[in-house]
Design a protein around this motif. Sequence first.
Motif, PDB file in Angstrom:
ATOM      1  N   ARG A  87       0.807  -1.427   0.116  1.00  0.00           N
ATOM      2  CA  ARG A  87      -0.001  -0.155  -0.074  1.00  0.00           C
ATOM      3  C   ARG A  87       0.831   1.167   0.180  1.00  0.00           C
ATOM      4  O   ARG A  87       0.490   2.202  -0.679  1.00  0.00           O
ATOM      5  CB  ARG A  87      -1.006  -0.017   1.343  1.00  0.00           C
ATOM      6  N   PHE A  88       2.006   1.305   0.790  1.00  0.00           N
ATOM      7  CA  PHE A  88       3.001   2.216   0.763  1.00  0.00           C
ATOM      8  C   PHE A  88       3.479   2.542  -0.805  1.00  0.00           C
ATOM      9  O   PHE A  88       3.543   3.538  -1.106  1.00  0.00           O
ATOM     10  CB  PHE A  88       3.977   1.860   1.605  1.00  0.00           C
ATOM     11  N   ILE A  89       3.769   1.424  -1.420  1.00  0.00           N
ATOM     12  CA  ILE A  89       4.350   1.654  -2.810  1.00  0.00           C
ATOM     13  C   ILE A  89       3.165   2.199  -3.769  1.00  0.00           C
ATOM     14  O   ILE A  89       3.390   3.170  -4.379  1.00  0.00           O
ATOM     15  CB  ILE A  89       4.957   0.443  -3.402  1.00  0.00           C
ATOM     16  N   ASP A  90       2.115   1.835  -3.686  1.00  0.00           N
ATOM     17  CA  ASP A  90       0.922   1.997  -4.440  1.00  0.00           C
ATOM     18  C   ASP A  90       0.623   3.703  -4.019  1.00  0.00           C
ATOM     19  O   ASP A  90       0.523   4.524  -5.027  1.00  0.00           O
ATOM     20  CB  ASP A  90      -0.125   1.236  -4.330  1.00  0.00           C
ATOM     21  N   ALA A  91       0.512   3.964  -2.927  1.00  0.00           N
ATOM     22  CA  ALA A  91       0.250   5.229  -2.588  1.00  0.00           C
ATOM     23  C   ALA A  91       1.163   6.276  -3.010  1.00  0.00           C
ATOM     24  O   ALA A  91       0.914   7.450  -3.501  1.00  0.00           O
ATOM     25  CB  ALA A  91      -0.128   5.534  -1.116  1.00  0.00           C
ATOM     26  N   ALA A  92       2.360   5.806  -2.775  1.00  0.00           N
ATOM     27  CA  ALA A  92       3.612   6.850  -3.399  1.00  0.00           C
ATOM     28  C   ALA A  92       3.425   6.990  -4.885  1.00  0.00           C
ATOM     29  O   ALA A  92       3.574   8.054  -5.236  1.00  0.00           O
ATOM     30  CB  ALA A  92       4.841   6.196  -2.925  1.00  0.00           C
ATOM     31  N   ILE A  93       3.366   6.052  -5.564  1.00  0.00           N
ATOM     32  CA  ILE A  93       3.168   6.054  -7.170  1.00  0.00           C
ATOM     33  C   ILE A  93       1.975   7.151  -7.491  1.00  0.00           C
ATOM     34  O   ILE A  93       2.086   8.083  -8.221  1.00  0.00           O
ATOM     35  CB  ILE A  93       3.166   4.992  -7.699  1.00  0.00           C
ATOM     36  N   ARG A  94       0.777   6.811  -6.677  1.00  0.00           N
ATOM     37  CA  ARG A  94      -0.259   7.661  -7.039  1.00  0.00           C
ATOM     38  C   ARG A  94      -0.178   9.143  -6.698  1.00  0.00           C
ATOM     39  O   ARG A  94      -0.538  10.143  -7.369  1.00  0.00           O
ATOM     40  CB  ARG A  94      -1.483   6.810  -6.293  1.00  0.00           C
ATOM     41  N   SER A  95       0.385   9.291  -5.428  1.00  0.00           N
ATOM     42  CA  SER A  95       0.864  10.512  -5.058  1.00  0.00           C
ATOM     43  C   SER A  95       1.609  11.471  -6.129  1.00  0.00           C
ATOM     44  O   SER A  95       1.401  12.529  -6.637  1.00  0.00           O
ATOM     45  CB  SER A  95       1.271  10.685  -3.792  1.00  0.00           C
ATOM     46  N   SER A  96       2.831  10.800  -6.599  1.00  0.00           N
ATOM     47  CA  SER A  96       3.700  11.242  -7.370  1.00  0.00           C
ATOM     48  C   SER A  96       3.159  11.754  -8.671  1.00  0.00           C
ATOM     49  O   SER A  96       3.197  12.708  -9.251  1.00  0.00           O
ATOM     50  CB  SER A  96       4.936  10.576  -7.451  1.00  0.00           C
ATOM     51  N   ARG A  97       2.353  10.670  -9.360  1.00  0.00           N
ATOM     52  CA  ARG A  97       1.342  11.157 -10.495  1.00  0.00           C
ATOM     53  C   ARG A  97       0.538  12.155 -10.337  1.00  0.00           C
ATOM     54  O   ARG A  97       0.208  12.867 -11.555  1.00  0.00           O
ATOM     55  CB  ARG A  97       0.857   9.647 -11.037  1.00  0.00           C
ATOM     56  N   ALA A  98       0.137  12.579  -9.103  1.00  0.00           N
ATOM     57  CA  ALA A  98      -0.808  13.608  -9.126  1.00  0.00           C
ATOM     58  C   ALA A  98      -0.158  15.128  -8.381  1.00  0.00           C
ATOM     59  O   ALA A  98      -0.762  15.686  -7.754  1.00  0.00           O
ATOM     60  CB  ALA A  98      -1.818  13.020  -7.960  1.00  0.00           C
ATOM     61  N   ASP A  99       1.229  14.975  -8.789  1.00  0.00           N
ATOM     62  CA  ASP A  99       1.912  16.139  -8.462  1.00  0.00           C
ATOM     63  C   ASP A  99       2.007  16.294  -7.017  1.00  0.00           C
ATOM     64  O   ASP A  99       1.940  17.403  -6.430  1.00  0.00           O
ATOM     65  CB  ASP A  99       1.424  17.297  -9.176  1.00  0.00           C
ATOM     66  N   ALA A 100       2.534  15.030  -6.290  1.00  0.00           N
ATOM     67  CA  ALA A 100       2.777  14.941  -4.940  1.00  0.00           C
ATOM     68  C   ALA A 100       1.571  15.426  -3.950  1.00  0.00           C
ATOM     69  O   ALA A 100       1.560  15.975  -3.006  1.00  0.00           O
ATOM     70  CB  ALA A 100       3.982  16.053  -4.574  1.00  0.00           C
ATOM     71  N   ALA A 101       0.265  15.054  -4.445  1.00  0.00           N
ATOM     72  CA  ALA A 101      -0.814  15.215  -3.535  1.00  0.00           C
ATOM     73  C   ALA A 101      -0.966  14.175  -2.475  1.00  0.00           C
ATOM     74  O   ALA A 101      -0.573  13.157  -2.773  1.00  0.00           O
ATOM     75  CB  ALA A 101      -2.057  15.208  -4.534  1.00  0.00           C
ATOM     76  N   TRP A 102      -1.671  14.729  -1.396  1.00  0.00           N
ATOM     77  CA  TRP A 102      -1.763  13.761  -0.625  1.00  0.00           C
ATOM     78  C   TRP A 102      -2.937  12.753  -0.910  1.00  0.00           C
ATOM     79  O   TRP A 102      -3.772  12.785  -1.294  1.00  0.00           O
ATOM     80  CB  TRP A 102      -2.129  14.552   0.924  1.00  0.00           C
ATOM     81  N   VAL A 103      -2.267  11.499  -0.660  1.00  0.00           N
ATOM     82  CA  VAL A 103      -3.304  10.227  -0.766  1.00  0.00           C
ATOM     83  C   VAL A 103      -3.410   9.408   0.593  1.00  0.00           C
ATOM     84  O   VAL A 103      -2.406   9.297   1.229  1.00  0.00           O
ATOM     85  CB  VAL A 103      -2.727   9.499  -1.779  1.00  0.00           C
ATOM     86  N   ALA A 104      -4.565   8.710   0.800  1.00  0.00           N
ATOM     87  CA  ALA A 104      -4.407   7.766   1.803  1.00  0.00           C
ATOM     88  C   ALA A 104      -3.996   6.380   1.472  1.00  0.00           C
ATOM     89  O   ALA A 104      -3.951   6.003   0.354  1.00  0.00           O
ATOM     90  CB  ALA A 104      -5.966   7.634   2.317  1.00  0.00           C
ATOM     91  N   LEU A 105      -3.316   5.582   2.476  1.00  0.00           N
ATOM     92  CA  LEU A 105      -3.006   4.515   2.185  1.00  0.00           C
ATOM     93  C   LEU A 105      -4.102   3.186   2.316  1.00  0.00           C
ATOM     94  O   LEU A 105      -4.919   3.497   2.987  1.00  0.00           O
ATOM     95  CB  LEU A 105      -1.905   3.973   3.090  1.00  0.00           C
TER      96      LEU A 105
END
Length: 377
Positions: A359-377
């Motif tokens: 979940r950490f990996i998935d959230a980090a990738i999703r956040s970075s693709r969204a210009d470092a937006a905050w995302v929940a794990l």
Amino acid sequence: MTKIRLGMVGGGKDAFIGGVHRIAARIDGEYDLVAGALSSTPERALESGLALGLAADRSYGSYEEMAEREAAREDGIRAVSIVTPNHMHAGPAMAFLKRGIHVICDKPLTATMDQARDLEAAVKASKALFILTHNYTGYPMIRQARDMVASGELGKIRVVQVEYAQDWLTEAADDSNKQADWRTDPARSGAGGAIGDIGTHAHNLACFVTGLAVESLAADLQSFVPGRRVDDNANILLRMQGGARGVLWCSQVAPGCENGLRLRVFGEKGGLEWSQEDPNYLWHTPFGEAKRLVTRRGAGANAAANAVSRTPGGHPEGYLEGFANLYTEAARAIRAADSGQIPDTGLLPGIAAGMDGMRFIDAAIRSSRADAAWVAL
């Protein structure tokens, strides 16, 4: 006490982590390596098996054959160590779990979330144990740090800073570097590069010591080397349980850094500092007092640290012994499970830690693709 019959998937000729796992399994004399599917090609698998002293009829050409035949033997393996690239964790693990054979698997859990969910279901359906080798959790001073946090010596945790920096991928690697070859191939490593390889260690360590889960994150991932298809550097802000805040940096393009895993934890009453490259020392600073150095097996070491220490103070212990601590604790749990008792998995990382890492990996990738937006794990 009869040794646990161990098999291994992966870890053949020219493999790095397989040798580490074999050493760790031998240190306390708990295991006997008797079978293996050590390579993806039958010829190399047999060559590697014979080089390690395995019988020819137990050097298998595939993990499927190994799982089926070992499960049918009266003297078959009771546990298997999986030390393959990430995309080959789920298949072997599920094959052995299905047959009631305990699994000790290298991290991260899998290459994809779909594989992780399938493996999680297989673990829940099996009576066999699943253990994930986040080896840094086995270091004595890390056990002491966790115990100090849990006992309230730092008070409520406010700030966590963790980093894992290396330099070995600063330049593009050629095809002869097998370790780099699969780690920079998203088909084998998964979508995460540095965050999957070493970032998951940093994430796991921060959570293990503090006892706090990451609730959300904001990640900025880079691929600095031209043509690289996975990240090689990441800067990540963390929001953790209880209001704690954290920063995680992982990089494999940091010249001068060899294996720089470092952790700092700060609470209302004091702080802790630890470095993997100097693992026998833990710095503790109570607020308003002088900084104190706690040494492994020294006067300030507590029961949690001493329980996983082997040698007197001043005799360094580190990477291999940390791995060995997990293998030895796994052996105790396996013996208990096989004798019909409820196994005490204690501080061993398992499927829950593996899913947290995914979940950490998935959230980090999703956040970075969204210009470092905050995302929940």
